[in-house]
Motif scaffolding. Structure first.
Motif, PDB file in Angstrom:
ATOM      1  N   PHE A  37     -17.753 -26.627  17.158  1.00 27.70           N
ATOM      2  CA  PHE A  37     -16.961 -25.666  17.923  1.00 27.70           C
ATOM      3  C   PHE A  37     -17.503 -25.542  19.344  1.00 27.70           C
ATOM      4  CE2 PHE A  37     -16.488 -24.329  13.488  1.00 27.70           C
ATOM      5  CZ  PHE A  37     -15.111 -24.349  13.387  1.00 27.70           C
ATOM      6  N   GLN A  38     -16.608 -25.209  20.249  1.00 28.46           N
ATOM      7  CA  GLN A  38     -17.029 -25.029  21.634  1.00 28.46           C
ATOM      8  C   GLN A  38     -18.107 -23.964  21.732  1.00 28.46           C
ATOM      9  OE1 GLN A  38     -14.957 -23.000  25.317  1.00 28.46           O
ATOM     10  NE2 GLN A  38     -13.963 -24.965  24.954  1.00 28.46           N
ATOM     11  N   SER A  39     -17.961 -22.884  20.977  1.00 29.28           N
ATOM     12  CA  SER A  39     -18.927 -21.789  21.068  1.00 29.28           C
ATOM     13  C   SER A  39     -20.270 -22.144  20.440  1.00 29.28           C
ATOM     14  CB  SER A  39     -18.364 -20.526  20.409  1.00 29.28           C
ATOM     15  OG  SER A  39     -17.936 -20.778  19.090  1.00 29.28           O
ATOM     16  N   PHE A  40     -20.346 -23.275  19.725  1.00 28.82           N
ATOM     17  CA  PHE A  40     -21.623 -23.772  19.222  1.00 28.82           C
ATOM     18  C   PHE A  40     -22.076 -25.012  19.988  1.00 28.82           C
ATOM     19  CE2 PHE A  40     -20.989 -20.825  15.824  1.00 28.82           C
ATOM     20  CZ  PHE A  40     -22.256 -20.599  15.284  1.00 28.82           C
ATOM     21  N   GLY A  41     -21.444 -25.250  21.142  1.00 30.95           N
ATOM     22  CA  GLY A  41     -21.973 -26.246  22.050  1.00 30.95           C
ATOM     23  C   GLY A  41     -21.243 -27.560  22.150  1.00 30.95           C
ATOM     24  N   HIS A  42     -20.110 -27.728  21.437  1.00 32.69           N
ATOM     25  CA  HIS A  42     -19.435 -29.014  21.570  1.00 32.69           C
ATOM     26  C   HIS A  42     -18.768 -29.103  22.940  1.00 32.69           C
ATOM     27  CE1 HIS A  42     -17.016 -32.544  20.834  1.00 32.69           C
ATOM     28  NE2 HIS A  42     -17.716 -32.742  19.728  1.00 32.69           N
ATOM     29  N   PRO A  43     -19.020 -30.190  23.685  1.00 35.01           N
ATOM     30  CA  PRO A  43     -18.563 -30.251  25.081  1.00 35.01           C
ATOM     31  C   PRO A  43     -17.081 -30.541  25.276  1.00 35.01           C
ATOM     32  CG  PRO A  43     -19.717 -32.274  24.500  1.00 35.01           C
ATOM     33  CD  PRO A  43     -19.886 -31.342  23.330  1.00 35.01           C
ATOM     34  N   THR A  44     -16.404 -31.131  24.278  1.00 37.90           N
ATOM     35  CA  THR A  44     -14.998 -31.484  24.484  1.00 37.90           C
ATOM     36  C   THR A  44     -14.051 -30.815  23.473  1.00 37.90           C
ATOM     37  OG1 THR A  44     -15.269 -33.511  23.163  1.00 37.90           O
ATOM     38  CG2 THR A  44     -15.514 -33.698  25.556  1.00 37.90           C
ATOM     39  N   GLN A  45     -14.581 -30.067  22.529  1.00 35.58           N
ATOM     40  CA  GLN A  45     -13.700 -29.368  21.589  1.00 35.58           C
ATOM     41  C   GLN A  45     -13.078 -28.157  22.274  1.00 35.58           C
ATOM     42  OE1 GLN A  45     -12.909 -30.223  18.194  1.00 35.58           O
ATOM     43  NE2 GLN A  45     -11.307 -28.791  18.822  1.00 35.58           N
ATOM     44  N   GLU A  46     -11.764 -28.031  22.159  1.00 35.04           N
ATOM     45  CA  GLU A  46     -11.048 -26.930  22.797  1.00 35.04           C
ATOM     46  C   GLU A  46     -11.436 -25.592  22.151  1.00 35.04           C
ATOM     47  OE1 GLU A  46      -9.196 -30.671  23.575  1.00 35.04           O
ATOM     48  OE2 GLU A  46      -9.670 -29.717  21.655  1.00 35.04           O
ATOM     49  N   LYS A  47     -11.413 -24.543  22.951  1.00 36.64           N
ATOM     50  CA  LYS A  47     -11.667 -23.206  22.426  1.00 36.64           C
ATOM     51  C   LYS A  47     -10.438 -22.733  21.667  1.00 36.64           C
ATOM     52  CE  LYS A  47     -13.114 -18.531  23.736  1.00 36.64           C
ATOM     53  NZ  LYS A  47     -13.584 -17.655  24.833  1.00 36.64           N
ATOM     54  N   GLY A  48     -10.673 -22.106  20.523  1.00 31.65           N
ATOM     55  CA  GLY A  48      -9.561 -21.635  19.710  1.00 31.65           C
ATOM     56  C   GLY A  48      -9.859 -20.283  19.092  1.00 31.65           C
ATOM     57  N   PRO A  49      -8.948 -19.801  18.236  1.00 32.27           N
ATOM     58  CA  PRO A  49      -9.110 -18.487  17.619  1.00 32.27           C
ATOM     59  C   PRO A  49     -10.398 -18.316  16.808  1.00 32.27           C
ATOM     60  CG  PRO A  49      -6.837 -19.204  17.414  1.00 32.27           C
ATOM     61  CD  PRO A  49      -7.602 -20.366  17.965  1.00 32.27           C
ATOM     62  N   ILE A  50     -10.947 -19.405  16.267  1.00 31.28           N
ATOM     63  CA  ILE A  50     -12.225 -19.267  15.568  1.00 31.28           C
ATOM     64  C   ILE A  50     -13.311 -18.873  16.558  1.00 31.28           C
ATOM     65  CG2 ILE A  50     -14.008 -20.485  14.269  1.00 31.28           C
ATOM     66  CD1 ILE A  50     -11.772 -22.151  13.001  1.00 31.28           C
ATOM     67  N   ASP A  51     -13.333 -19.489  17.719  1.00 32.01           N
ATOM     68  CA  ASP A  51     -14.287 -19.096  18.763  1.00 32.01           C
ATOM     69  C   ASP A  51     -14.049 -17.654  19.198  1.00 32.01           C
ATOM     70  OD1 ASP A  51     -15.631 -21.808  19.432  1.00 32.01           O
ATOM     71  OD2 ASP A  51     -13.500 -22.263  19.568  1.00 32.01           O
ATOM     72  N   VAL A  52     -12.770 -17.263  19.248  1.00 33.00           N
ATOM     73  CA  VAL A  52     -12.435 -15.891  19.657  1.00 33.00           C
ATOM     74  C   VAL A  52     -12.971 -14.882  18.646  1.00 33.00           C
ATOM     75  CG1 VAL A  52     -10.524 -14.295  20.102  1.00 33.00           C
ATOM     76  CG2 VAL A  52     -10.441 -16.635  20.991  1.00 33.00           C
ATOM     77  N   ILE A 247      -9.672 -29.572  13.946  1.00 36.04           N
ATOM     78  CA  ILE A 247     -10.323 -28.299  14.269  1.00 36.04           C
ATOM     79  C   ILE A 247      -9.320 -27.358  14.929  1.00 36.04           C
ATOM     80  CG2 ILE A 247     -12.123 -27.191  15.644  1.00 36.04           C
ATOM     81  CD1 ILE A 247     -13.205 -28.704  13.228  1.00 36.04           C
ATOM     82  N   ASN A 248      -8.512 -27.872  15.822  1.00 32.20           N
ATOM     83  CA  ASN A 248      -7.509 -27.032  16.489  1.00 32.20           C
ATOM     84  C   ASN A 248      -6.492 -26.474  15.497  1.00 32.20           C
ATOM     85  OD1 ASN A 248      -8.680 -27.423  18.983  1.00 32.20           O
ATOM     86  ND2 ASN A 248      -7.261 -29.038  19.623  1.00 32.20           N
ATOM     87  N   GLU A 249      -6.061 -27.309  14.547  1.00 33.68           N
ATOM     88  CA  GLU A 249      -5.079 -26.842  13.568  1.00 33.68           C
ATOM     89  C   GLU A 249      -5.670 -25.766  12.660  1.00 33.68           C
ATOM     90  OE1 GLU A 249      -2.163 -28.710  10.103  1.00 33.68           O
ATOM     91  OE2 GLU A 249      -2.720 -29.918  11.863  1.00 33.68           O
ATOM     92  N   MET A 250      -6.891 -25.986  12.200  1.00 32.67           N
ATOM     93  CA  MET A 250      -7.549 -24.977  11.369  1.00 32.67           C
ATOM     94  C   MET A 250      -7.760 -23.687  12.153  1.00 32.67           C
ATOM     95  SD  MET A 250     -11.198 -25.231   9.342  1.00 32.67           S
ATOM     96  CE  MET A 250     -12.070 -25.741  10.830  1.00 32.67           C
ATOM     97  N   SER A 251      -8.147 -23.800  13.401  1.00 32.38           N
ATOM     98  CA  SER A 251      -8.371 -22.620  14.229  1.00 32.38           C
ATOM     99  C   SER A 251      -7.073 -21.852  14.444  1.00 32.38           C
ATOM    100  CB  SER A 251      -8.980 -23.041  15.570  1.00 32.38           C
ATOM    101  OG  SER A 251      -9.531 -21.945  16.250  1.00 32.38           O
ATOM    102  N   TRP A 252      -5.972 -22.579  14.650  1.00 34.44           N
ATOM    103  CA  TRP A 252      -4.662 -21.930  14.753  1.00 34.44           C
ATOM    104  C   TRP A 252      -4.368 -21.119  13.502  1.00 34.44           C
ATOM    105  CZ3 TRP A 252      -0.705 -23.064  11.279  1.00 34.44           C
ATOM    106  CH2 TRP A 252       0.517 -22.416  11.535  1.00 34.44           C
ATOM    107  N   ALA A 253      -4.669 -21.697  12.335  1.00 31.30           N
ATOM    108  CA  ALA A 253      -4.398 -21.009  11.070  1.00 31.30           C
ATOM    109  C   ALA A 253      -5.189 -19.710  10.981  1.00 31.30           C
ATOM    110  CB  ALA A 253      -4.749 -21.927   9.899  1.00 31.30           C
TER     111      ALA A 253
END
Length: 508
Positions: A37-52, A247-253
């Motif tokens: 996840f972006q909030s755990f340091g991945h440089p190219t993974q988009e931020k999503g609701p899980i990060d929120v 990851i984006n699809e799961m985060s959307w869910a």
């Protein structure tokens, strides 16, 4: 479900509805790593609701799974016990689709415990804790036998690398790829394109039905286990490729479910937790997840196999934007939810490893754990003690996956750390010692000669811990080919649009 009264001695036995009891939602990812996840340091993974969830709640940096692989990790979440205590151990380490074993019915799951507190209980998603028990299609081990009264779209075996129509025939896919509604077949083989949407719709339906009473929703995702898939709205959505799309699809869910909670104005009475079951399958190369800077992945007790990305969300109760470094575990979900629901866990039960972290969630108290014990099957591998990790046994892991990274057909041997006793497993005497605060990548073992007192303290804790382990018959590896799920014998192929009538959707 009739259960002896003595079995329920650890919590209040008379069912009741506690006004104001919080709702619970557990999101459980599959093979998602610490660095995904972006909030755990991945440089190219988009931020999503899980990060929120972390922005609006709490992010954990030292949350550990109950095991490094799928089935035992799920068993530990639902029972609050280490898998060795309930027989979820053995060379196979997971349930296969034709196994006659399943999560022991003698175990009181958190769903059953919360039912006794007046909670509605629901589940959608991956199960992987047993399917049939005596005859094909009896569904004797499915979720409704473990306290889940509402069971929507579910995948008893999850999804497998054979669930890829681009690489496998219908017959090959049918062996391991199937979808149920409650205990009824929907599809064999599975078409996963709409699976996330269907799970979300079922989760929304469950919340809508139970918004006026306390509820517990367990939502284990298919992402990001292989085979990777994406719905049309998410294919190509990530700079990271197909894994990032997942990851984006799961985060959307996750966002859709939490938005439903907000829409019904129950967010301040709802605790939601997102975690992964175990580390990523690194052998899948760019189609696998990331452990970040941690060593190892799925199957191993290196940090990358057992240290999970974790988020907790409870507006008005959990401080927003907090980063928590306390050492906690997935097994703690059991005691935590039960305590918050008004139950009374038996603190003298040494066979239940779960401890309430309600104070940790509020940022009011430290971890209740002095030690965490990490197993590979029935073999104790390592102990976490404060900032230290003491590894008595480790699994060798190649860091060169060149031979695996190709456009071809994988096989079950691609996970290099499935074994707990073969020649890829190394014992250490004295054990390896790492300061996981200073050296989370486990690159620089400390000199055991300088930590003699600490080692003596940990060794004594191991002795006391092992004294509480009662030998239990393994429930894994009990193969019975006659129990292979088959929806339309002997074809084992079906696609039913309306599999049952009892849980038809209501208008939201």
């Amino acid at each position: 479900m009739l259960v002896g009264i003595s079995t329920f001695a650890f919590f209040l036995c008379v069912a009741k509805t506690v006004v104001g009891s919080p709702n619970f939602i557990i999101f459980f990812a599959d093979d998602v790593g610490y660095g995904d996840f972006q909030s755990f340091g991945h440089p190219t993974q988009e931020k999503g609701p899980i990060d929120v969830m972390g922005d609006e709640g709490m992010r954990f940096t030292s949350w550990y799974s109950g095991d490094s692989i799928c089935t035992p990790s799920r068993a530990s979440l639902l029972t609050g016990r280490l898998p060795i205590r309930i027989g979820v151990v053995g060379p196979n380490r997971v349930f296969w689709q034709w196994d006659q074993g399943g999560l022991p019915k003698s175990e009181i799951t958190i769903a059953e415990a919360l039912q006794q507190q007046g909670y509605a209980t629901g589940m959608v998603g991956k199960w992987h804790l047993g399917i049939n028990e005596k005859v094909a299609n009896d569904g004797g081990h499915l979720p409704m036998h473990h306290g889940f009264e509402y069971v929507g779209t579910n995948y008893p075996y999850g999804q497998n690398w054979k669930c890829d129509p681009k690489k496998f025939s219908t017959a090959e896919m049918s062996e391991k790829c199937f979808k149920y509604k409650n205990s009824t077949f929907v599809q064999q083989p599975t078409d996963m394109i709409n699976s996330t949407f269907e799970m979300v719709e079922d989760a929304k339906d469950f919340i809508m039905r139970n918004k006026n009473q306390p509820f517990f929703l367990y939502m284990p995702f298919l992402q990001a286990h292989c085979t990777l898939f994406c719905s049309p709205g998410f294919c190509g959505s990530s700079r990271r490729g197909i894994y990032g799309d997942n990851i984006n699809e799961m985060s959307w869910a996750v966002g859709e479910v939490l938005d439903t909670v907000k829409r019904h104005s129950i967010q301040e009475n709802t605790l939601a937790i997102f975690i992964s079951d175990n580390g990523p399958q690194l052998e899948m190369c760019v189609d696998g997840g990331s452990s970040g800077f941690l060593k190892g992945g799925k199957g191993s007790t290196w940090e990358g196999g057992i240290r999970m990305p974790a988020f907790a969300w409870w507006p008005g109760t959990i401080p927003a934007g907090e980063v928590n470094h306390e050492v906690v575990s997935t097994v703690d979900i059991y005691a935590t939810l039960l305590e918050l629901a008004g139950g009374n866990a038996d603190e003298d039960d040494v066979t239940r490893d779960s401890k309430s972290i309600s104070g940790v969630l509020r940022n009011e108290s430290p971890s209740p754990h002095e030690f965490l014990f990490h197993y590979c099957s029935d073999r104790l591998m390592a102990v976490r003690y404060g900032e230290y990790k003491i590894s008595y046994v480790t699994q060798m892991r190649t860091t060169d996956f060149t031979d695996f990274c190709y456009e071809g057909v994988p096989d079950d041997d691609r996970i290099t750390n499935l074994r707990c006793y073969d020649d890829t497993v190394v014992s250490h005497d004295p054990p390896l010692i790492f300061n996981t605060d200073e050296d989370p990548a486990e690159e620089h073992p400390l000199n055991p000669a300088r930590h003699g007192l600490m080692l003596s303290h940990v060794n004594e804790a191991v002795r006391r811990h092992k004294a509480t382990i009662v030998p239990t018959r393994s429930v894994l590896g009990l193969k019975n080919a006659a129990l292979q799920p088959c929806c339309n014998y002997p074809a084992c192929v079906c696609n039913y649009e309306h599999p049952y009538e009892s849980q038809q959707k209501s208008e939201l």
